[in-house]
Design an enzyme around this catalytic site. Structure first.
Site, PDB file in Angstrom:
ATOM      1  N   SER A 185       0.837  -1.192   0.000  1.00  0.00           N
ATOM      2  CA  SER A 185       0.000   0.000   0.000  1.00  0.00           C
ATOM      3  C   SER A 185       0.878   1.250   0.000  1.00  0.00           C
ATOM      4  O   SER A 185       1.677   1.448  -0.905  1.00  0.00           O
ATOM      5  CB  SER A 185      -0.959  -0.044   1.190  1.00  0.00           C
ATOM      6  OG  SER A 185      -1.969   0.920   1.072  1.00  0.00           O
ATOM      7  N   GLU A 298      -9.335  -5.705  -4.110  1.00  0.00           N
ATOM      8  CA  GLU A 298      -8.766  -4.712  -3.192  1.00  0.00           C
ATOM      9  C   GLU A 298      -9.843  -3.873  -2.506  1.00  0.00           C
ATOM     10  O   GLU A 298      -9.791  -3.608  -1.310  1.00  0.00           O
ATOM     11  CB  GLU A 298      -7.825  -3.782  -3.975  1.00  0.00           C
ATOM     12  CG  GLU A 298      -6.599  -4.446  -4.552  1.00  0.00           C
ATOM     13  CD  GLU A 298      -5.436  -4.511  -3.572  1.00  0.00           C
ATOM     14  OE1 GLU A 298      -5.554  -3.957  -2.472  1.00  0.00           O
ATOM     15  OE2 GLU A 298      -4.410  -5.116  -3.929  1.00  0.00           O
ATOM     16  N   HIS A 425      -7.754  -5.776   0.124  1.00  0.00           N
ATOM     17  CA  HIS A 425      -6.508  -5.066   0.388  1.00  0.00           C
ATOM     18  C   HIS A 425      -5.887  -5.541   1.693  1.00  0.00           C
ATOM     19  O   HIS A 425      -6.590  -5.756   2.686  1.00  0.00           O
ATOM     20  CB  HIS A 425      -6.804  -3.568   0.467  1.00  0.00           C
ATOM     21  CG  HIS A 425      -5.609  -2.684   0.503  1.00  0.00           C
ATOM     22  ND1 HIS A 425      -4.803  -2.479  -0.587  1.00  0.00           N
ATOM     23  CD2 HIS A 425      -5.080  -1.916   1.506  1.00  0.00           C
ATOM     24  CE1 HIS A 425      -3.836  -1.627  -0.273  1.00  0.00           C
ATOM     25  NE2 HIS A 425      -3.976  -1.281   0.990  1.00  0.00           N
TER      26      HIS A 425
END
Length: 502
Positions: A185, A298, A425
């Site tokens: 990320s 995600e 995610h």
């Protein structure tokens, strides 16, 4: 049992368990407080004697994630001023010259720390890698844009940590010329900037980007959060004025201004900015090998727990498409390939491809070798194939090409049963670190260990040899899909949708 290593600042005492020596909370730069607050990182002061490195060091000031994300992504607060610290896990004894991996955590540039059990580096050390994890300044202190302070201070912290690794890692059995940086990320976004920063050149030879594409913004846009915070605080938008504000008050206002932003929904947040120093406006192509990829769903981390996926109606979807000027043909394509999907799921899939998977694919495309190898003829390879089947193809089928930095692409597809998160995610992190017991908030209690074995092994292999175990990116667009019970190479998955954004 304790063990001692010598750094340039002084000796540190670590702890040995199960053949792994861990040194925690080692300062790589001076505490960024007092006169150093909002400044570039300064060298750590040396010490006399042996310094205990038995507990995690202080974490960067931050507020926890808002509910309900706080139930899925915990926040650990270790008090203290010396937040510019790192941790080292290394195999006990043996010769030096081991490959090194440096982990940069995610958290939207405003959350996260290396103290999370999820990031324990023991499995990497068990498998012959020296693992380093880095804390850096977050939020307005690390990435707020001011006229009277250096930009990208959190990125400067990461560069200072990489320099510490270069200067000291041999004392822990690592090879300073064999460093791989990896992150997820915001950590991956940071690494993408590091690969092109002149200040980080020569500090690492490989990089892994997990669910984070290259992303920078102009200084004016990057300063939005500071301007909004200054208005709330009633002070000028300067580092001098912000330094005079109580830290608790500063964090409260920061949470008010940016706490609700997320990568898919937008809103004011913190960004890496183009400053023509650390982050050049026209960067040269990176020369490091890259492993990059994303999780299949995600968006579900932000859309599902909050109920967003349920609240988005057909009308909301149409308005969102108008707002982002999405061509009608793109919307029709996503609808047609997901006939049973809810409007919120369609919007989430489109946002994931537009903001994350698409940019990562374009990065991989930009690195294709200047002389593209001749691909095997159509039909010689099925659209899905195991890695072993692909490796069995003769290299002669691809022709020859000059040496160039290599690129490998993956997708993580295993679906978590927790809260219907799916392949959301951050889900892959526990598999990469082989720390599934510490990731049960996201994975549940029955996550497949064989998948963790495979993914962890691929990351170790890439850091060690430059080859994670499948074909590098080419015109055939091979993607290693990690799933359970079967993982394997898929060629050009959902390519029509991804190309629709070009």
């Amino acid at each position: 049992m304790h063990t001692i290593a010598s750094t340039r600042q002084g000796k540190v005492r670590g702890r040995v368990r199960n053949g792994v020596a861990a040194y925690l909370g080692i300062p790589y730069a001076a505490p960024p407080f007092g006169d150093r607050r909002f400044g570039a990182p300064a060298p750590a002061e040396p010490w006399e004697g042996v310094r205990d490195a038995l507990e995690f060091g202080p974490t960067a000031p931050q507020r926890p994630y808002r509910s309900p994300l706080d139930q899925l992504i915990p926040t650990l607060d270790v008090p203290g001023d010396g937040c510019l610290n790192l941790n080292v896990w290394t195999p006990e004894g043996g010769d030096g010259g081991r490959p090194v991996m440096v982990w940069i955590h995610g958290g939207s540039l405003r959350n996260g720390s290396t103290a999370l059990p999820l990031y324990d580096g023991s499995a990497f050390a068990r498998d012959g890698v020296v693992l380093v994890s880095v804390n850096y300044r977050l939020g307005v202190e690390g990435f707020g844009v001011f006229p009277d302070a250096p930009d990208n201070r959190g990125l400067l912290d990461q560069i200072a940590a990489l320099r510490w690794v270069r200067d000291n890692i041999a004392a822990f059995g690592g090879d300073p010329d064999h460093v791989t940086v990896f992150g997820e990320s915001a950590g991956a976004i940071s690494i993408a900037a590091l690969t092109t920063s002149p200040h980080a050149q020569g500090q690492f030879r490989r990089a892994i980007l997990q669910s984070g594409p290259p992303h920078t913004v102009p200084r004016g846009e990057g300063a939005r959060a500071v301007r909004s915070m200054a208005k709330e605080l009633g002070v000028p938008a300067t580092a001098e004025a912000f330094a005079a504000v109580d830290r608790g008050r500063l964090l409260d206002v920061q949470d008010t201004v940016v706490g609700g932003a997320d990568p898919t929904g937008g809103g004011p947040g913190f960004h890496i900015v183009v400053d023509d120093d650390v982050v050049p406006a026209d960067p040269a192509p990176t020369s490091v090998d890259l492993l990059l990829g994303a999780n299949r769903e995600e968006y579900r981390l932000w859309f599902v727990p909050t109920g967003t996926v349920e609240r988005i109606s057909g009308l909301t979807l149409r308005l969102a498409l108008l707002k982002f000027r999405t061509p009608g043909r793109v919307a029709r394509l996503y609808r047609a390939s997901r006939p049973g999907a809810r409007p919120g799921e369609i919007l989430g899939e489109m946002a994931t491809d537009m903001l994350l998977r698409g940019p990562l694919n374009r990065l991989a495309d930009s690195r294709l070798r200047a002389s593209t190898p001749q691909a095997p003829s159509a039909g010689s390879i099925p659209e899905t194939a195991s890695a072993a089947a692909f490796d069995a193809i003769s290299p002669d089928a691809f022709g020859s090409a000059p040496q160039a930095p290599r690129t490998f692409v993956y997708e993580f597809a295993w679906r978590s049963p927790v809260m219907d998160l799916g392949a959301c995610h951050a889900l892959e992190i526990g598999f990469v670190f082989d720390t599934l017991r510490s990731s049960e908030e996201l994975t549940g209690t029955d996550a497949p260990q064989p998948l963790a074995d495979a993914m962890h092994r691929a990351w170790v292999s890439f850091a060690t040899t430059g080859d994670p175990g499948w074909a590098e990116w080419s015109a055939r667009r091979p993607v290693m899909v990690f799933d359970d019970p079967d993982s394997g190479v898929v060629f050009a998955p959902r390519d029509e949708e991804l190309r629709a954004w070009l």
